[in-house]
Design a protein around this motif. Structure first.
Motif, PDB file in Angstrom:
ATOM      1  N   PRO A 111       0.809  -1.239   0.000  1.00 29.98           N
ATOM      2  CA  PRO A 111       0.000   0.000   0.000  1.00 29.98           C
ATOM      3  C   PRO A 111       0.835   1.280   0.000  1.00 29.98           C
ATOM      4  O   PRO A 111       0.401   2.298  -0.547  1.00 29.98           O
TER       5      PRO A 111
ATOM      6  N   LYS B   2       2.021   3.769  -3.278  1.00 30.81           N
ATOM      7  CA  LYS B   2       1.342   4.953  -3.811  1.00 30.81           C
ATOM      8  C   LYS B   2       2.029   6.231  -3.347  1.00 30.81           C
ATOM      9  O   LYS B   2       2.097   7.220  -4.083  1.00 30.81           O
TER      10      LYS B   2
ATOM     11  N   GLY C   8     -13.941  -0.983  -3.170  1.00 25.00           N
ATOM     12  CA  GLY C   8     -13.210   0.093  -2.503  1.00 25.00           C
ATOM     13  C   GLY C   8     -11.731   0.141  -2.813  1.00 25.00           C
ATOM     14  O   GLY C   8     -11.076   1.167  -2.565  1.00 25.00           O
ATOM     15  N   LEU C   9     -11.186  -0.941  -3.351  1.00 21.65           N
ATOM     16  CA  LEU C   9      -9.741  -0.972  -3.607  1.00 21.65           C
ATOM     17  C   LEU C   9      -9.333   0.007  -4.705  1.00 21.65           C
ATOM     18  O   LEU C   9      -8.304   0.686  -4.595  1.00 21.65           O
TER      19      LEU C   9
ATOM     20  N   GLU D 236     -10.671   2.843  -5.493  1.00 24.97           N
ATOM     21  CA  GLU D 236     -10.692   4.202  -4.942  1.00 24.97           C
ATOM     22  C   GLU D 236      -9.436   4.466  -4.116  1.00 24.97           C
ATOM     23  O   GLU D 236      -8.763   5.491  -4.271  1.00 24.97           O
ATOM     24  N   ARG D 237      -9.107   3.518  -3.221  1.00 27.65           N
ATOM     25  CA  ARG D 237      -7.926   3.714  -2.362  1.00 27.65           C
ATOM     26  C   ARG D 237      -6.646   3.728  -3.187  1.00 27.65           C
ATOM     27  O   ARG D 237      -5.717   4.493  -2.902  1.00 27.65           O
ATOM     28  N   CYS D 238      -6.614   2.930  -4.214  1.00 27.32           N
ATOM     29  CA  CYS D 238      -5.411   2.800  -5.037  1.00 27.32           C
ATOM     30  C   CYS D 238      -5.172   4.026  -5.906  1.00 27.32           C
ATOM     31  O   CYS D 238      -4.045   4.513  -6.008  1.00 27.32           O
TER      32      CYS D 238
ATOM     33  N   SER E  70      -7.137   7.155  -6.120  1.00 25.66           N
ATOM     34  CA  SER E  70      -7.680   8.488  -5.849  1.00 25.66           C
ATOM     35  C   SER E  70      -6.585   9.525  -5.611  1.00 25.66           C
ATOM     36  O   SER E  70      -5.549   9.243  -5.016  1.00 25.66           O
TER      37      SER E  70
ATOM     38  N   SER F 161      -8.081  12.846  -5.038  1.00 23.08           N
ATOM     39  CA  SER F 161      -8.951  13.771  -4.288  1.00 23.08           C
ATOM     40  C   SER F 161      -8.849  15.217  -4.764  1.00 23.08           C
ATOM     41  O   SER F 161      -8.697  16.141  -3.963  1.00 23.08           O
TER      42      SER F 161
ATOM     43  N   LYS G 230     -11.504   6.947  -9.050  1.00 26.98           N
ATOM     44  CA  LYS G 230     -10.946   5.595  -8.984  1.00 26.98           C
ATOM     45  C   LYS G 230     -10.303   5.174 -10.309  1.00 26.98           C
ATOM     46  O   LYS G 230      -9.793   4.061 -10.437  1.00 26.98           O
TER      47      LYS G 230
END
Length: 500
Positions: free
Chosen positions: A157, A160, A310-311, A313-315, A317, A319, A339
């Motif tokens: 993780p 990123k 949800g992965l 988006e987390r990967c 994004s 924002s 995403k």
């Protein structure tokens, strides 16, 4: 333009007059009016000047464009893994282009966002997952890259934020028959092509699971960190399906992400008669499909889905506060653009949704089943003819028929080195003949790692609906061109190849 819509209507009329709508073309009509690049540079006016031109001049250029373009809507266009397009899907494309919006937020693409979600959820159900997420991508190559990035983020993780510098040398695995986009993806994502480990395939072109496990263990021993396996369902040349159940066992044992590249082969999931070719697909972590291939949705229509909600988006994004404000007056979970790696993204789902809505699951099954009926028909016909030799029986393959053509005067000759040199030149010579005739477009290739010289690869699609007569016509065209081959043609082709 003085009268809004007038030029568009004229172009629409031209589409029908020139029989560019699938189903209007006769198999005997030319697929291509072939001209060499230097000839097209003389024929077509490419200049853009200070002053514009009138409508009549534009119409002439559009007519020329049609004349010298490939008629992919013809049943005789069998060059790659796409062909004609479904009329309803084409209408969906026109409407999408007319509305000209961006898929990133609900506020600018309300129904398009919901339609994409509906198609993604439908595909997740077809695969056999209970949940998941996904989005449409600009092509299968980018969809595979989405899978690589998701797998890497899941395993590491922090990548990123910190990048690759703190990571061990990563390894990804794919078959030696897989698409070249895996190599390109490794390069673009900063891993380098050396991190792509090619796994040996069997005689049908399918990955050998025991060879995969050996490669994974070997990489561990070499200090590399394996993180993803790319399994192919419908390889480009042979149309092979990697054994997903056995590959999944290896992935689970070693903690690897399993991505399924079903860009070509995914439509078998719509058929109860052929779904078994993809047994174990529900075990995948991610999956991609190019609906613009076998199913005849306009290019490009590529979708990527993964099991873990949800992965994405987390990967992916970032924002951006000017787009994805969290205090909007509607449910911002429908602002799906963050995403994706893209900001600007076409609303590609609608054309597929509209076609699927019209045909239903049963219509998709009928379309896929007919493709495989025609595959079996032409393979059986070729097997019964002396001049045709199947490279592999197609029973375990996708809608690919791989074969070589042997001219009469080579049939009884010993298969020594000289014979194989001549055979290697047959496909290019026939390809040249039929391309200049404009009668048929079909691909060929060598496979050096399988010790195979040039052979033909016939790929069949669902649009237009192919018939036994179309298959007979393909054989007839190849036989006619093959009967015209002389020894001098093959020797000349061999000389040109060796010289290049």
């Amino acid at each position: 333009m003085e009268n809004p819509g007038e030029f568009l209507k004229a172009i629409s009329d031209m589409v029908f007059e020139e029989k560019l709508v699938t189903g209007m073309v006769n198999p005997t009509d030319k697929v291509i009016e072939f001209q060499h690049p230097h000839e097209l540079l003389e024929i077509f006016d490419f200049t853009i000047n200070k002053d514009g031109v009138d409508t009549d001049e534009l119409m002439k250029r559009c007519k020329d464009l049609i004349k010298y373009s490939v008629k992919t809507c013809s049943p005789m266009f069998r060059n790659q893994q796409f062909g004609g397009i479904n009329e309803i899907a084409l209408a969906g494309t026109w409407l999408t282009e007319a509305l000209n919006t961006n898929q990133h937020t609900f506020e600018v693409a309300p129904l398009f966002v919901l339609i994409e979600k509906a198609v993604v959820n439908k595909l997740i159900s077809v695969i056999g997952w209970s949940s998941g997420d996904g989005l449409f991508c600009p092509g299968g190559s980018l969809a595979i890259m989405q899978g690589i990035v998701a797998a890497r983020f899941k395993a590491f993780p922090d990548v990123k934020r910190t990048g690759l510098f703190g990571l061990p040398k990563l390894a990804m695995f794919t078959s030696d028959e897989s698409h070249y986009s895996v190599l390109k993806g490794a390069h673009w994502l900063g891993h380098g092509t050396e991190c792509v480990i090619k796994v040996e395939t069997d005689e049908h072109g399918a990955m050998i699971p025991s060879k995969l496990e050996e490669a994974v263990i070997r990489c561990h021993g070499n200090g590399m960190k394996p993180f993803i396996v790319n399994a192919t369902c419908g390889t480009t040349v042979f149309g092979a399906f990697d054994p997903l159940v056995e590959i999944s066992v290896v992935c689970k044992r070693h903690g690897l992400w399993l991505h399924v590249d079903a860009a070509w082969g995914a439509p078998v999931l719509f058929s109860s008669n052929h779904r078994s070719l993809m047994n174990g697909v529900e075990l995948a972590d991610s999956f991609c499909w190019n609906a613009h291939k076998m199913m005849g949705v306009p290019i490009q229509t590529s979708v990527f889905v993964l099991q873990e909600s949800g992965l994405l988006e987390r990967c992916n994004s970032a924002s951006a506060t000017y787009l994805f404000q969290q205090d909007k007056f509607y449910d911002v979970s429908y602002d799906t653009g963050d995403k994706s790696v893209q900001c600007g993204r076409k609303a590609d789902a609608f054309k597929l949704w509209l076609m699927w809505k019209a045909l239903g699951d049963n219509g998709f099954q009928r379309a896929v089943d007919n493709v495989f009926i025609q595959r079996d028909y032409i393979a059986q016909r070729m097997a019964a003819l002396n001049n045709f030799e199947l490279i592999i029986p197609p029973a375990k393959q996708c809608a690919n028929v791989c074969f070589r053509y042997i001219p009469d005067w080579l049939l009884d000759k010993p298969r020594d080195g000289d014979w194989w040199k001549l055979i290697a030149a047959v496909a290019p010579v026939i390809k040249k003949t039929i391309s200049l005739d404009g009668t048929l477009m079909i691909g060929y290739q060598p496979l050096p790692h399988k010790k195979l010289c040039n052979f033909f690869r016939l790929t069949l699609t669902s649009v237009p609906k192919l018939t036994n007569k179309d298959m007979d016509k393909i054989i007839e065209i190849i036989q006619d061109a093959g009967n015209r081959i002389l020894l001098a043609d093959l020797e000349k082709e061999n000389y040109a190849f060796m010289k290049s």
